[in-house]
Design a protein around this motif. Sequence first.
Motif, PDB file in Angstrom:
ATOM      1  N   ALA A 224       0.820  -1.213   0.000  1.00  0.00           N
ATOM      2  CA  ALA A 224       0.000   0.000   0.000  1.00  0.00           C
ATOM      3  C   ALA A 224       0.855   1.265   0.000  1.00  0.00           C
ATOM      4  O   ALA A 224       0.452   2.292  -0.547  1.00  0.00           O
ATOM      5  N   ARG A 225       2.039   1.197   0.588  1.00  0.00           N
ATOM      6  CA  ARG A 225       2.909   2.370   0.665  1.00  0.00           C
ATOM      7  C   ARG A 225       3.857   2.508  -0.529  1.00  0.00           C
ATOM      8  O   ARG A 225       4.510   3.529  -0.682  1.00  0.00           O
ATOM      9  N   ALA A 226       3.935   1.488  -1.351  1.00  0.00           N
ATOM     10  CA  ALA A 226       4.858   1.509  -2.488  1.00  0.00           C
ATOM     11  C   ALA A 226       4.336   2.445  -3.579  1.00  0.00           C
ATOM     12  O   ALA A 226       3.139   2.469  -3.870  1.00  0.00           O
ATOM     13  N   PRO A 227       5.229   3.229  -4.197  1.00  0.00           N
ATOM     14  CA  PRO A 227       4.794   4.116  -5.278  1.00  0.00           C
ATOM     15  C   PRO A 227       4.461   3.326  -6.535  1.00  0.00           C
ATOM     16  O   PRO A 227       5.070   2.292  -6.807  1.00  0.00           O
ATOM     17  N   ARG A 228       3.484   3.804  -7.283  1.00  0.00           N
ATOM     18  CA  ARG A 228       3.148   3.183  -8.558  1.00  0.00           C
ATOM     19  C   ARG A 228       4.123   3.679  -9.617  1.00  0.00           C
ATOM     20  O   ARG A 228       4.658   4.775  -9.524  1.00  0.00           O
ATOM     21  N   LEU A 229       4.341   2.877 -10.631  1.00  0.00           N
ATOM     22  CA  LEU A 229       5.310   3.205 -11.671  1.00  0.00           C
ATOM     23  C   LEU A 229       4.939   4.486 -12.406  1.00  0.00           C
ATOM     24  O   LEU A 229       5.795   5.350 -12.623  1.00  0.00           O
ATOM     25  N   ASP A 230       3.680   4.649 -12.768  1.00  0.00           N
ATOM     26  CA  ASP A 230       3.286   5.857 -13.508  1.00  0.00           C
ATOM     27  C   ASP A 230       3.510   7.124 -12.684  1.00  0.00           C
ATOM     28  O   ASP A 230       3.982   8.138 -13.191  1.00  0.00           O
ATOM     29  N   ARG A 231       3.240   7.050 -11.396  1.00  0.00           N
ATOM     30  CA  ARG A 231       3.466   8.214 -10.532  1.00  0.00           C
ATOM     31  C   ARG A 231       4.957   8.501 -10.362  1.00  0.00           C
ATOM     32  O   ARG A 231       5.381   9.649 -10.311  1.00  0.00           O
ATOM     33  N   ALA A 232       5.754   7.448 -10.277  1.00  0.00           N
ATOM     34  CA  ALA A 232       7.201   7.636 -10.141  1.00  0.00           C
ATOM     35  C   ALA A 232       7.779   8.285 -11.394  1.00  0.00           C
ATOM     36  O   ALA A 232       8.618   9.193 -11.301  1.00  0.00           O
ATOM     37  N   LEU A 233       7.328   7.867 -12.567  1.00  0.00           N
ATOM     38  CA  LEU A 233       7.822   8.461 -13.814  1.00  0.00           C
ATOM     39  C   LEU A 233       7.381   9.918 -13.953  1.00  0.00           C
ATOM     40  O   LEU A 233       8.147  10.766 -14.418  1.00  0.00           O
ATOM     41  N   LYS A 234       6.161  10.225 -13.548  1.00  0.00           N
ATOM     42  CA  LYS A 234       5.689  11.616 -13.590  1.00  0.00           C
ATOM     43  C   LYS A 234       6.509  12.494 -12.645  1.00  0.00           C
ATOM     44  O   LYS A 234       6.828  13.637 -12.962  1.00  0.00           O
TER      45      LYS A 234
ATOM     46  N   GLY B  51      13.985  15.385 -15.001  1.00  0.00           N
ATOM     47  CA  GLY B  51      14.801  14.223 -15.340  1.00  0.00           C
ATOM     48  C   GLY B  51      14.434  13.678 -16.712  1.00  0.00           C
ATOM     49  O   GLY B  51      13.271  13.652 -17.097  1.00  0.00           O
ATOM     50  N   GLU B  52      15.427  13.306 -17.469  1.00  0.00           N
ATOM     51  CA  GLU B  52      15.188  12.791 -18.814  1.00  0.00           C
ATOM     52  C   GLU B  52      15.591  11.337 -18.954  1.00  0.00           C
ATOM     53  O   GLU B  52      15.229  10.678 -19.921  1.00  0.00           O
ATOM     54  N   VAL B  53      16.370  10.829 -18.016  1.00  0.00           N
ATOM     55  CA  VAL B  53      16.910   9.478 -18.128  1.00  0.00           C
ATOM     56  C   VAL B  53      16.512   8.675 -16.899  1.00  0.00           C
ATOM     57  O   VAL B  53      16.607   9.155 -15.777  1.00  0.00           O
ATOM     58  N   VAL B  54      16.059   7.452 -17.131  1.00  0.00           N
ATOM     59  CA  VAL B  54      15.850   6.493 -16.048  1.00  0.00           C
ATOM     60  C   VAL B  54      16.546   5.204 -16.447  1.00  0.00           C
ATOM     61  O   VAL B  54      16.681   4.888 -17.625  1.00  0.00           O
TER      62      VAL B  54
END
Length: 113
Positions: free
Chosen positions: A40-50, A57-60
């Motif tokens: 429940a506390r883990a960030p979602r991927l889409d939110r992390a990328l946003k 940031g341009e690179v992951v």
Amino acid sequence: MIVLAVLRHDQRLADMAGGNDISATTVRRWRDELIALLDARAPRLDRALKKIAKRGGEVVLIDGTLIPNQRRTGKANRPNYSGKHRRHGLHVLALTDERGHLVWISAAPPGRT
């Protein structure tokens, strides 16, 4: 501490329960509750990328690894076998920013994926 030992060191529930004078069912319930809390506390991927894009940031960087665990018997644990690594485990993907700071980590699917 009991649940952390189960998760971190892949200790058997019955062993941890017997050594601490509680039932295996209690240890299982505690383990499931902790996993649900962490999920429940883990960030979602889409939110992390946003969040990365918002900071400019341009690179992951993304990388994955197999986390080995002890082989369990039975059909339910066959999916954990990774033919590539020739061992049982769970796959994990990690996403970092360009400085190497952890941004996101995936759930742990079976080793065969």
